[in-house]
Design a protein around this motif. Structure first.
Motif, PDB file in Angstrom:
ATOM      1  N   GLY A 264      -6.960 -53.291  -2.541  1.00 18.58           N
ATOM      2  CA  GLY A 264      -8.270 -52.652  -2.548  1.00 18.58           C
ATOM      3  C   GLY A 264      -9.193 -53.443  -3.432  1.00 18.58           C
ATOM      4  N   SER A 265     -10.307 -52.808  -3.830  1.00 20.75           N
ATOM      5  CA  SER A 265     -11.121 -53.471  -4.833  1.00 20.75           C
ATOM      6  C   SER A 265     -11.799 -52.430  -5.700  1.00 20.75           C
ATOM      7  CB  SER A 265     -12.041 -54.504  -4.189  1.00 20.75           C
ATOM      8  OG  SER A 265     -13.189 -53.971  -3.682  1.00 20.75           O
ATOM      9  N   ASP A 266     -11.991 -52.835  -6.961  1.00 19.16           N
ATOM     10  CA  ASP A 266     -12.463 -51.911  -7.971  1.00 19.16           C
ATOM     11  C   ASP A 266     -13.746 -52.515  -8.549  1.00 19.16           C
ATOM     12  OD1 ASP A 266     -12.784 -50.153 -10.032  1.00 19.16           O
ATOM     13  OD2 ASP A 266     -11.009 -50.784 -11.168  1.00 19.16           O
ATOM     14  N   HIS A 267     -14.916 -51.931  -8.173  1.00 26.30           N
ATOM     15  CA  HIS A 267     -16.210 -52.471  -8.581  1.00 26.30           C
ATOM     16  C   HIS A 267     -16.307 -53.959  -8.261  1.00 26.30           C
ATOM     17  CE1 HIS A 267     -15.705 -48.846 -11.096  1.00 26.30           C
ATOM     18  NE2 HIS A 267     -16.978 -48.683 -10.837  1.00 26.30           N
ATOM     19  N   GLY A 268     -15.856 -54.332  -7.069  1.00 27.62           N
ATOM     20  CA  GLY A 268     -15.962 -55.727  -6.647  1.00 27.62           C
ATOM     21  C   GLY A 268     -14.819 -56.618  -7.104  1.00 27.62           C
ATOM     22  N   VAL A 269     -13.933 -56.104  -7.984  1.00 28.86           N
ATOM     23  CA  VAL A 269     -12.799 -56.902  -8.459  1.00 28.86           C
ATOM     24  C   VAL A 269     -11.587 -56.611  -7.562  1.00 28.86           C
ATOM     25  CG1 VAL A 269     -11.201 -57.299 -10.391  1.00 28.86           C
ATOM     26  CG2 VAL A 269     -13.624 -56.844 -10.845  1.00 28.86           C
ATOM     27  N   PRO A 270     -11.005 -57.648  -6.967  1.00 23.91           N
ATOM     28  CA  PRO A 270      -9.856 -57.382  -6.095  1.00 23.91           C
ATOM     29  C   PRO A 270      -8.683 -56.782  -6.864  1.00 23.91           C
ATOM     30  CG  PRO A 270     -10.278 -59.754  -6.289  1.00 23.91           C
ATOM     31  CD  PRO A 270     -11.382 -59.053  -7.010  1.00 23.91           C
ATOM     32  N   VAL A 271      -8.067 -55.751  -6.291  1.00 24.30           N
ATOM     33  CA  VAL A 271      -6.912 -55.090  -6.920  1.00 24.30           C
ATOM     34  C   VAL A 271      -5.648 -55.588  -6.228  1.00 24.30           C
ATOM     35  CG1 VAL A 271      -5.787 -52.872  -7.379  1.00 24.30           C
ATOM     36  CG2 VAL A 271      -8.292 -53.041  -7.435  1.00 24.30           C
ATOM     37  N   PHE A 272      -4.685 -56.042  -7.009  1.00 24.92           N
ATOM     38  CA  PHE A 272      -3.423 -56.523  -6.446  1.00 24.92           C
ATOM     39  C   PHE A 272      -2.281 -55.627  -6.896  1.00 24.92           C
ATOM     40  CE2 PHE A 272      -5.842 -60.276  -5.506  1.00 24.92           C
ATOM     41  CZ  PHE A 272      -5.203 -60.827  -4.411  1.00 24.92           C
ATOM     42  N   LYS A 273      -2.011 -54.575  -6.143  1.00 19.19           N
ATOM     43  CA  LYS A 273      -0.942 -53.658  -6.532  1.00 19.19           C
ATOM     44  C   LYS A 273       0.114 -53.541  -5.449  1.00 19.19           C
ATOM     45  CE  LYS A 273      -3.550 -50.966  -9.895  1.00 19.19           C
ATOM     46  NZ  LYS A 273      -3.761 -49.638 -10.465  1.00 19.19           N
ATOM     47  N   GLN A 274       0.086 -54.461  -4.494  1.00 19.19           N
ATOM     48  CA  GLN A 274       1.124 -54.430  -3.468  1.00 19.19           C
ATOM     49  C   GLN A 274       1.854 -55.756  -3.435  1.00 19.19           C
ATOM     50  OE1 GLN A 274      -0.875 -53.014   0.124  1.00 19.19           O
ATOM     51  NE2 GLN A 274       0.007 -51.011  -0.324  1.00 19.19           N
ATOM     52  N   VAL A 275       3.150 -55.659  -3.144  1.00 17.19           N
ATOM     53  CA  VAL A 275       4.028 -56.820  -3.200  1.00 17.19           C
ATOM     54  C   VAL A 275       4.769 -56.914  -1.871  1.00 17.19           C
ATOM     55  CG1 VAL A 275       6.052 -57.794  -4.364  1.00 17.19           C
ATOM     56  CG2 VAL A 275       4.322 -56.558  -5.701  1.00 17.19           C
TER      57      VAL A 275
END
Ligand code: FAD
Ligand code: NAG
Ligand code: NAG
Ligand code: NAG
Ligand code: NAG
Ligand code: NAG
Ligand code: NAG
Ligand code: NAG
Ligand code: NAG
Ligand code: NAG
Length: 554
Positions: A264-275
């Motif tokens: 996903g993304s959080d205020h434009g910052v990409p979120v990497f929580k899946q592997v």
């Protein structure tokens, strides 16, 4: 931020856990056996750092942790457990990655074997090493005075296996209370007294250092190794095994992480929580099945995605970590483009700055029959031990009795054509600066000066080998180009830098720059390689990081 957990509450929870969980129930090798695919934390790599993180985070019963490891279990692997066997049998084995370097231009284009895994020599590094990290990153968390508690948490001194007195050869006061056992050699050799006497008599040239873990590593002393009771005390043995009975820790072996997936993304910052992970390059696991007399291979799964609610912690080591980052689109954008990977965040430092310690042996011919030569030359005893392990391994995994045969085409999506399972290019660029050459030359000269001291007279007969015969500086450097190998200490390929610096890969809290939800905890974050064997410093930084993570999520 500090975590407050009532001790009473914790004990109650633990008691509940014991009644529902059988020992070693949390060790899996097949992703379909995993009870769930969503955890608070997903830790990638069960190496020195990853095992510390998994053990410390699961101290909090509220945190669920999945630890993923590409390799096999080290249970019953003699080369891992028998200290004497480790150096001779571990590199290039079923428990190592058989990496090689690119040709080393300054070592006559030799290609060096570059195994990953770790052995036993234990050095934590001088206080100065860490103070330099603090200075470089502008963060005092890494200054030794703030880091020492984490060193003390990682290792502890235990008696040598023969329980002989080590008085005057070690300082128990500079050791801690952690799970990794550290000890002095259990079989004093005829070299020890000569080493100590040479050092003590030399004064400032080879100063005697009673304990190299004192904060000042400079000098000569008796080696300390991560061995307890005659068995190698690895991160797996010290941090993982005792905690496998925790219901909040699941360990998945024999599965490689192929990339991190943007969740996903959080205020434009990409979120990497899946592997994303796979047991084999094709992403499938072949289950041998018999239908009548016909042997079939049934495909049961493709690649699997696991999710972290809180954070993904990347602890795949100095080679694996940057490889996974790049496969996930985190790296030098231009380079990623050339590899056909869509860049997500441009982090030019990923995989750069590889630092390592080259090693070159100096040999002497001695008047003694107590050397290891016969043991190493006459392999009948070692072979018997290894044959037992090899035979059992073969027996356990078996040969599938195939009653039918087929000739097939290799499909276009087969492993050989895929990125994640291709070995990365590794270039420590050894010996390519005049400083490197000067340092190695100084080391050779120091070794020679040491060995001409009176305690060695009558014992040392002559120098040995091509390096031994080299006399002039030029000759020694030329011989070194053929003799240097790696001591397997790669660091700094995802180095930390000040929070707002444009260089570096992680900030001083070890969070990956430009993304959210992803932290790196392993030797790759060291901004500068310490003058120490790298496992000790890795334990310290992992203990430090475990506390950062706990503080962030309490
Ligand atoms: C032969 C050898 C001898 C050594 N001797 C010593 C010594 O005597 N003393 C010393 O202090 N240090 C020694 N070292 C160095 C030491 O091993 C490292 O510094 C230390 O292990 C670094 O810890 P780490 O957590 O960064 O990485 P590692 O301990 O290498 O852990 C990384 C883990 O991640 C796993 N992994 C990688 N990629 C993936 C993926 N895609 N998916 C899933 N899992 C993955 C790996 O299998 C590995 O288990 C030696 C190393 C070698 C190879
Ligand atoms: C590494 O190479 C050795 C010897 O060639 C081999 O037996 C071993 O299986 C290889 N290790 C892996 C992990 O492939
Ligand atoms: C590793 O094993 C392979 C195959 O047996 C061999 O060719 C290679 O020389 C070995 N490398 C080392 C460093 O022992
Ligand atoms: C080292 O010095 C001690 C004390 O002087 C002496 O007893 C011992 O024999 C010496 N050992 C060697 C190997 O020189
Ligand atoms: C796990 O086993 C160890 C002893 O091996 C014990 O001290 C610990 O309390 C156990 N923990 C749980 C959660 O059962
Ligand atoms: C590989 O291709 C085959 C045939 O197109 C397909 O059935 C299979 O799912 C593919 N495997 C992967 C891992 O993409
Ligand atoms: C080593 O053994 C050989 C052969 O048994 C013997 O001749 C020699 O004296 C021994 N050397 C020492 C230093 O004991
Ligand atoms: C190797 O060691 C074994 C066991 O000690 C011994 O029987 C054998 O003779 C030795 N072989 C050689 C070639 O020395
Ligand atoms: C470093 O390597 C380059 C080739 O890549 C070579 O031209 C140069 O001379 C080397 N420098 C030293 C100091 O060895
Ligand atoms: C379980 C098993 O097969 N164990 C064997 C391991 O190898 C030794 C020596 O070959 C045997 O004695 C064991 O029975």
């Amino acid at each position: 931020m500090r975590c407050f957990t009532s001790k009473i509450a914790r004990i109650t929870l633990v008691a509940l856990v014991v009644s529902t969980q059988t020992a070693h129930g949390a060790l899996y090798s097949d992703v379909s056996q995993l009870p769930k695919l969503k955890y608070d934390f997903v830790v990638i790599g069960a190496g020195a750092a990853g095992n510390v993180i998994a053990a410390r985070l699961t101290e909090n019963p509220k945190f669920s942790v999945l630890l993923i490891e590409a390799g096999i279990s080290d249970q019953g692997v003699l080369g891992v457990q028998v200290p004497f066997l480790a150096p001779t049998n571990l590199p290039n084995s079923s428990v190592t990655w058989n990496y090689t370097t690119v040709p080393q231009t300054s070592l006559n284009n030799r290609v060096l074997a570059y195994s990953r895994g770790h052995l036993m020599t234990y050095t934590r590094g001088s206080d100065d090493e860490y103070n330099r990290w603090a200075e470089l990153t502008g963060d005092d968390s890494w200054a030794w005075r703030n880091l020492e508690p984490f060193y003390l948490k990682s290792t502890r001194l235990v008696p040598p296996v023969d329980h002989h007195s080590t008085k005057g050869l070690v300082d128990p006061a500079v050791h801690g209370f952690g799970p990794v056992e550290v000890s002095l050699p259990g079989l004093p050799s005829e070299l020890d007294g000569r080493v100590v006497n040479t050092s003590k008599a030399s004064g400032a040239e080879f100063p005697f250092n009673v304990d190299i873990q004192s904060g000042n590593s400079v000098g000569v002393g008796i080696a300390q190794s991560t061995i307890g009771g005659g068995i190698r005390s690895s991160s797996s043995r010290a941090y993982l095994e005792p905690n496998l009975n925790r219901s909040n820790l699941h360990v998945l072996l024999e599965n490689s992480v192929t990339r991190l997936v943007q969740s996903g993304s959080d205020h434009g910052v990409p979120v990497f929580k899946q592997v994303e992970l796979a047991a084999s390059p094709s992403g499938k696991r072949a289950h041998p099945t018999f239908i009548g007399r016909l042997f079939m291979s049934v495909v049961v799964a493709t690649r699997t995605i696991v999710t972290a609610d809180k954070e993904v912690i990347l602890s795949a080591g100095s080679i694996g970590t940057p490889q996974i980052l790049m496969l996930s689109g985190l790296g030098d954008a231009a380079e990623l483009g050339r590899l056909g990977i869509r860049p997500v965040v441009n982090l030019p430092d990923v995989g750069k700055n590889l630092q390592d310690h080259p090693i070159m042996s100096n040999y002497w011919v001695v008047n003694s029959n107590n050397t290891f030569d016969d043991v190493l030359r006459n392999t009948s005893i070692l072979d018997a031990d290894l044959a037992q392990w090899t035979a059992n391994k073969t027996g356990l995994f078996g040969n599938a009795p195939a009653n039918a045969v087929a000739l097939l085409r290799i499909p276009g999506n087969a492993s050989i054509f895929e990125h994640p399972f291709t070995f990365p290019l590794i270039d420590p660029n050894f010996f390519n600066t005049t400083f490197d050459q000067f340092a190695m030359l100084s080391a050779v000269k120091a070794a020679r000066a040491f060995m001409t001291a009176p305690p060695w007279q009558g014992f040392v007969a002559s120098r040995f080998g091509p390096v031994g015969s080299a006399e002039t500086d030029e000759d020694i450097i030329a011989a070194a180009r053929d003799a240097i190998v790696t001591i397997w200490h790669p660091t700094s390929t995802a180095r930390m830098s000040p929070r707002h610096a444009s260089w570096g890969v992680v900030d001083p809290q070890l969070l990956v720059k430009g993304v959210s939800g992803l932290r790196i905890v392993d030797a790759s974050i060291m901004p500068i390689i310490p003058a120490a064997h790298t496992t000790g410093p890795t334990y310290i930084l992992a203990e430090r990081a475990a506390e950062f993570i706990k503080e962030a999520w309490c």
